[in-house]
Design a protein around this motif. Structure first.
Motif, PDB file in Angstrom:
ATOM      1  N   PHE A  42       1.249   1.873   6.581  1.00  0.00           N
ATOM      2  CA  PHE A  42       0.272   1.983   5.492  1.00  0.00           C
ATOM      3  C   PHE A  42      -1.164   2.197   5.980  1.00  0.00           C
ATOM      4  O   PHE A  42      -1.905   2.993   5.416  1.00  0.00           O
ATOM      5  N   VAL A  43      -1.555   1.472   7.024  1.00  0.00           N
ATOM      6  CA  VAL A  43      -2.936   1.607   7.523  1.00  0.00           C
ATOM      7  C   VAL A  43      -3.191   3.027   8.038  1.00  0.00           C
ATOM      8  O   VAL A  43      -4.265   3.589   7.834  1.00  0.00           O
ATOM      9  N   LYS A  44      -2.160   3.602   8.674  1.00  0.00           N
ATOM     10  CA  LYS A  44      -2.316   4.989   9.122  1.00  0.00           C
ATOM     11  C   LYS A  44      -2.601   5.907   7.930  1.00  0.00           C
ATOM     12  O   LYS A  44      -3.399   6.835   8.018  1.00  0.00           O
ATOM     13  N   GLY A  45      -1.925   5.605   6.815  1.00  0.00           N
ATOM     14  CA  GLY A  45      -2.133   6.395   5.597  1.00  0.00           C
ATOM     15  C   GLY A  45      -3.558   6.271   5.076  1.00  0.00           C
ATOM     16  O   GLY A  45      -4.214   7.268   4.779  1.00  0.00           O
ATOM     17  N   ILE A  46      -4.049   5.045   5.005  1.00  0.00           N
ATOM     18  CA  ILE A  46      -5.387   4.848   4.420  1.00  0.00           C
ATOM     19  C   ILE A  46      -6.456   5.417   5.353  1.00  0.00           C
ATOM     20  O   ILE A  46      -7.490   5.908   4.901  1.00  0.00           O
ATOM     21  N   VAL A  64      -9.530   6.697  -4.483  1.00  0.00           N
ATOM     22  CA  VAL A  64      -9.239   5.510  -5.289  1.00  0.00           C
ATOM     23  C   VAL A  64      -7.733   5.280  -5.387  1.00  0.00           C
ATOM     24  O   VAL A  64      -7.249   4.149  -5.274  1.00  0.00           O
ATOM     25  N   MET A  65      -6.988   6.369  -5.576  1.00  0.00           N
ATOM     26  CA  MET A  65      -5.532   6.217  -5.702  1.00  0.00           C
ATOM     27  C   MET A  65      -4.900   5.788  -4.381  1.00  0.00           C
ATOM     28  O   MET A  65      -3.966   4.982  -4.367  1.00  0.00           O
ATOM     29  N   GLY A  66      -5.426   6.304  -3.276  1.00  0.00           N
ATOM     30  CA  GLY A  66      -4.925   5.894  -1.971  1.00  0.00           C
ATOM     31  C   GLY A  66      -5.169   4.416  -1.726  1.00  0.00           C
ATOM     32  O   GLY A  66      -4.281   3.686  -1.267  1.00  0.00           O
ATOM     33  N   ALA A  67      -6.369   3.973  -2.070  1.00  0.00           N
ATOM     34  CA  ALA A  67      -6.715   2.559  -1.881  1.00  0.00           C
ATOM     35  C   ALA A  67      -5.861   1.677  -2.776  1.00  0.00           C
ATOM     36  O   ALA A  67      -5.442   0.580  -2.380  1.00  0.00           O
ATOM     37  N   GLU A  68      -5.577   2.153  -3.975  1.00  0.00           N
ATOM     38  CA  GLU A  68      -4.744   1.382  -4.908  1.00  0.00           C
ATOM     39  C   GLU A  68      -3.318   1.241  -4.352  1.00  0.00           C
ATOM     40  O   GLU A  68      -2.727   0.162  -4.401  1.00  0.00           O
ATOM     41  N   ALA A 117      -8.553  -2.748   1.117  1.00  0.00           N
ATOM     42  CA  ALA A 117      -7.388  -1.981   1.585  1.00  0.00           C
ATOM     43  C   ALA A 117      -7.256  -2.058   3.101  1.00  0.00           C
ATOM     44  O   ALA A 117      -6.169  -1.925   3.647  1.00  0.00           O
ATOM     45  N   ASN A 118      -8.363  -2.302   3.775  1.00  0.00           N
ATOM     46  CA  ASN A 118      -8.331  -2.371   5.238  1.00  0.00           C
ATOM     47  C   ASN A 118      -8.250  -3.807   5.764  1.00  0.00           C
ATOM     48  O   ASN A 118      -8.507  -4.059   6.935  1.00  0.00           O
TER      49      ASN A 118
END
Lengths: 216, 301
Positions: A42-46, A64-68, A117-118
């Motif tokens: 997930f962290v790689k994605g964000i 915003v959608m990625g963080a959600e 998110a991080n």
């Protein structure tokens, strides 16, 4: 496993919160180590979302959608992470808000979302927040950092007053201050004695990591 | 009174908008606890003085101080909460009309200003289209009742919100509507905060019936030249651009717009050469900027 991790990253990159949550649950069912799923998936994605946002490929809605999606996955994985004994990479607690007299909410909210998110713990005080309230909250919650947003040239002086209030209570240095908002700059941060300036939500994450990294 | 010939004028020749309102009011004593919209009611003479200064400098379109006077935007601030949106808008027009009458100038226009609600559509926020439309409709109705010559919907960072505002205007009035979005310059081109492209903006706004389209704010004049070229490549429709006076820089803790009127005016001429039918100024611009643009457009250089 690698394909699974890639799927986790992709769910965040595509801002698909439902998929992210489902993958997080699947990771628990399959007894994958939660720490690895977060860090390598997930962290790689964000991080990729942040990179693409900074270079102007993605825009506010995608960010915003990625963080959600990230938050939804973390909500599932966090309890397991704590149980697993692996030290959750909680980088610390940030009290964030837009300074008094200023109702601009979006940049601040974005920074809060990305910090959360991080892996930061966030207390979002909203907009139009009195100087004293920032410091009261940081004391009450034992937080290590205050993030103050100001979007107006007329309200940015409030950021200086937050730093001054910390000095008054002998908290300067113990509590880091980061500033942001359209009229701010590195120079402004230096001038008022803040610990750093971030130009956008992605930069704010890096800044918070470097300011608070040494606390653990 | 020349009520309906704004469109004829802008098709015939280049029209000059005014410059920034907010910084002029701050110079006149507006504090950080106040908003311009409140002054429309409480200190209307100060607003009138800004209009007068722009008219005297050569502006042909003066913009009402109603940028943030939609019910949704007013409701979001302590200073705006208690204000009656309809009254602010009507009074805003009255103040501008009076300044125009007093100036004795002819072939000048009052543009009813409509800015964003400050709220966001999903996924960023929870704003609903009908909610935005209703607030804009109420604002547009009051501006029309006050007697504007045209509408200007500006600084829109989301094409969807611009469309709601435009539809609201068209529901209550047949007057021309100028619609300008705010674009940022990214490595891959010009985009709004929401990622709207210029071609999507041009196509959508014209289809929705905007009379004049273009861009304002965010960009400085140099970047606005390139954006104007891009718009002109995409359409024959009348175009309007209102850049900022450079990017603000900090000096002794105060934000200053460093660009000088002469430099801004030189770029304004290039914006016209790129195809603009109307130019004006946004943040950081003053009557001095408009005076310089006026002189440069007439005399060249």
């Amino acid at each position: 496993m690698q394909a699974f991790l890639d799927g986790c990253a992709k769910s965040v990159l595509e801002g698909d919160a439902d998929a992210a949550e489902k993958l997080a649950r699947e990771a628990l069912d399959k007894k994958y180590p939660p720490f690895e799923v977060i860090e390598m998936g997930f962290v790689k994605g964000i991080k990729e979302v942040g990179r693409l946002w900074e270079d102007g490929t993605l825009f506010l809605p995608e960010l915003v959608m990625g963080a959600e999606a990230m938050k939804r996955a973390m909500a599932v994985l966090h309890p397991a992470l704590a149980k697993s004994g692996a030290r959750p990479k909680s980088l610390g607690h940030v009290v964030i808000g837009t300074i008094e007299g200023d109702i601009h909410d979006i940049g601040k909210t974005l920074v809060a979302t990305m910090l959360s998110a991080n892996g930061f713990e966030i207390t979002d005080l909203g907009a139009d927040v009195p100087v004293v309230k920032f410091v009261d909250e940081v004391e009450a919650r034992g937080a290590g950092c205050i993030a103050v947003s100001a979007l107006l040239t007329t309200t940015m002086s409030g950021q200086r007053r937050v730093v001054d209030e910390l000095k008054k209570r002998s908290l300067k240095g113990k509590v880091k201050v980061m500033v942001g908002g359209a009229p701010c700059s590195d120079e402004w941060a230096r001038e008022i004695g803040a610990d750093g300036y971030a130009g956008d939500a992605v930069a704010a994450v890096s800044l918070a990591q470097s300011l608070m990294g040494s606390r653990d | 009174m020349q009520k309906h010939d704004f469109l004829e004028t802008i098709k015939r020749r280049v029209v000059l908008f005014d410059g920034g309102m907010g910084s002029m009011l701050i110079a006149a004593g507006l504090t950080q606890r106040e908003i311009p919209e409140a002054w429309v009611l409480s200190k209307s003479e100060k607003i009138g003085e800004v209009h007068a200064a722009y008219l005297e400098a050569g502006a042909e379109i003066i913009t009402t101080a109603t940028f943030g006077a939609s019910r949704l935007k007013l409701g979001a601030s302590e200073a705006g909460k208690s204000l009656d949106a309809a009254r602010v808008n009507e009074k805003g027009v009255e103040v501008a009309r009076k300044a125009l009458e007093r100036s004795g100038k002819r072939e000048r226009f009052v543009a009813g200003d409509i800015g964003p609600t400050g709220l966001f559509f999903p996924p960023v926020g929870a704003l609903k289209a009908d909610e935005a439309r209703a607030a804009f409709r109420e604002q547009a109705k009051a501006l029309a009742a006050g007697g504007v010559d045209l509408f200007i919907i500006e600084t829109m960072y989301d094409l969807r919100e611009a469309v709601e505002a435009l539809r609201a205007v068209k529901e209550v009035s047949n007057l021309p509507a100028v619609v300008t979005l705010t674009f940022d310059r990214k490595p891959r081109g010009f985009f709004t905060m929401m990622g709207d492209t210029t071609d999507k903006a041009v196509e959508t706004l014209l289809k929705e019936g905007a009379s004049v389209i273009g861009a304002n704010c965010t960009l400085q004049s140099g970047d606005m030249i390139d954006l104007a070229e891009e718009f002109r490549f995409l359409t024959d429709a009348p175009l309007a651009f209102q850049p900022n006076a450079g990017r603000p820089v900090m000096e002794h803790g105060v934000a200053v717009y460093k660009q000088r009127p002469r430099e801004f005016a030189a770029d304004a001429v290039k914006i016209v050469a790129a195809g603009a039918n109307a130019v004006g100024g946004c943040c950081g611009t003053t009557p001095e900027f408009i005076r310089e643009v006026h002189a440069t457009l007439i005399h060249g250089k």
